[in-house]
Design a protein around this motif. Structure first.
Motif, PDB file in Angstrom:
ATOM      1  N   GLN A   1       0.690  -1.217   0.034  1.00  0.00           N
ATOM      2  CA  GLN A   1       0.072  -0.063  -0.173  1.00  0.00           C
ATOM      3  C   GLN A   1       0.977   1.197  -0.086  1.00  0.00           C
ATOM      4  N   GLY A   2       0.600   2.314  -0.924  1.00  0.00           N
ATOM      5  CA  GLY A   2       1.284   3.337  -1.024  1.00  0.00           C
ATOM      6  C   GLY A   2       2.813   3.211  -1.471  1.00  0.00           C
ATOM      7  N   GLU A   3       2.887   3.004  -2.882  1.00  0.00           N
ATOM      8  CA  GLU A   3       4.104   2.849  -3.492  1.00  0.00           C
ATOM      9  C   GLU A   3       4.402   4.037  -4.399  1.00  0.00           C
TER      10      GLU A   3
ATOM     11  N   LYS B   1      10.024   3.255   5.768  1.00  0.00           N
ATOM     12  CA  LYS B   1       8.813   3.924   5.827  1.00  0.00           C
ATOM     13  C   LYS B   1       8.207   4.638   7.328  1.00  0.00           C
ATOM     14  N   VAL B   2       7.258   5.569   7.122  1.00  0.00           N
ATOM     15  CA  VAL B   2       6.770   6.013   8.230  1.00  0.00           C
ATOM     16  C   VAL B   2       5.927   4.925   8.638  1.00  0.00           C
TER      17      VAL B   2
ATOM     18  N   PHE C   1       1.827   5.102   4.713  1.00  0.00           N
ATOM     19  CA  PHE C   1       2.786   5.685   4.012  1.00  0.00           C
ATOM     20  C   PHE C   1       3.353   4.958   2.913  1.00  0.00           C
ATOM     21  N   GLY C   2       3.921   5.515   1.919  1.00  0.00           N
ATOM     22  CA  GLY C   2       4.877   4.706   0.744  1.00  0.00           C
ATOM     23  C   GLY C   2       5.935   5.104   1.028  1.00  0.00           C
TER      24      GLY C   2
END
Lengths: 112, 114
Positions: free
Chosen positions: A3-5, B42-43, A102-103
């Motif tokens: 998710q988020g790339e 990542k966050v 977040f990505g």
């Protein structure tokens, strides 16, 4: 992919050119937010686009959202040296508790 | 412009020690969050907090972590017995009431566990 790339992972352009970064995600979302992070610093909120919106502008920033493709793009026009930073997309999953996923980020370098 | 603040900016602690990271969210916000970012990664979401209770927590947020809103302005993250792998940047965030609002992040606390 997760998710988020974002892609590309890194981007170098000349000052004054436009920079485009893309983000893909997997689940349905309420909104997608873009953030900027200067090296080792905090996350600065840039723009939020809701799931029922297709395009949004803020100054030199233009964000698009295609929920059918589960993707978003961030365009920075007329880039400046100060735009050098990492850019992250973050998704707020539909039905979730508004936590952000977040990505991996795009590292943007503007060459003066 | 209102902003989220965090203290300290950098905390160095020894393994096994307790640390408290402090945040002052934006004053009219009611939803609060902690995230962390291990260097180069990542966050990651840790926990969300609303109406004086945890609304969601991640797998990372185990029994050694706790959050508190001790008064009307502060929001704290406590790590009871720090581990080397807790070394990271910890971000506090807050957002306003209603649906689909932006989350604003603080500048972060860099925690180094030695």
């Amino acid at each position: 992919s997760q998710q988020g790339e974002e892609d590309p992972q890194a981007l170098s352009i000349q000052e004054g050119e436009n920079a485009t970064m893309n983000c893909s995600y997997k689940t349905s979302i309420n909104n997608l937010q873009w953030y900027r992070q200067n090296s080792g610093r905090g996350l600065v909120h840039l723009i939020l686009i809701r799931s029922n919106e297709r395009e949004k502008h803020s100054g030199r920033l233009r964000v698009t959202l295609d929920t059918s493709k589960k993707s978003s793009s961030l365009l920075i026009t007329a880039s400046r040296a100060a735009d050098t930073a990492s850019y992250f997309c973050a998704t707020d999953a539909a039905g979730g508790n508004e936590k952000l996923t977040f990505g991996t980020g795009t590292r943007l370098t503007i060459i003066p | 412009e209102p902003e989220v603040t965090q203290t300290p900016s950098h905390q160095v602690t020894q393994m096994g020690q307790e640390v408290i990271l402090r945040c002052v969210p934006i004053s009219n916000h009611l939803y609060f969050y902690w995230y962390r970012q291990i260097l180069g990664q990542k966050v990651e979401f840790l926990v969300s907090f609303y109406n004086n209770e945890i609304s969601e927590k991640s797998e990372i947020f185990d029994d050694q972590f706790s959050v508190e809103r001790p008064d009307g302005s502060n929001f704290t993250l406590k790590i009871r017995s720090t581990k080397l792998e807790d070394s990271a940047m910890y971000f506090c965030a807050s957002r306003g009431t209603g649906w689909n609002y932006e989350q604003y992040f603080g500048p972060g606390t860099r925690l180094t566990v030695t």
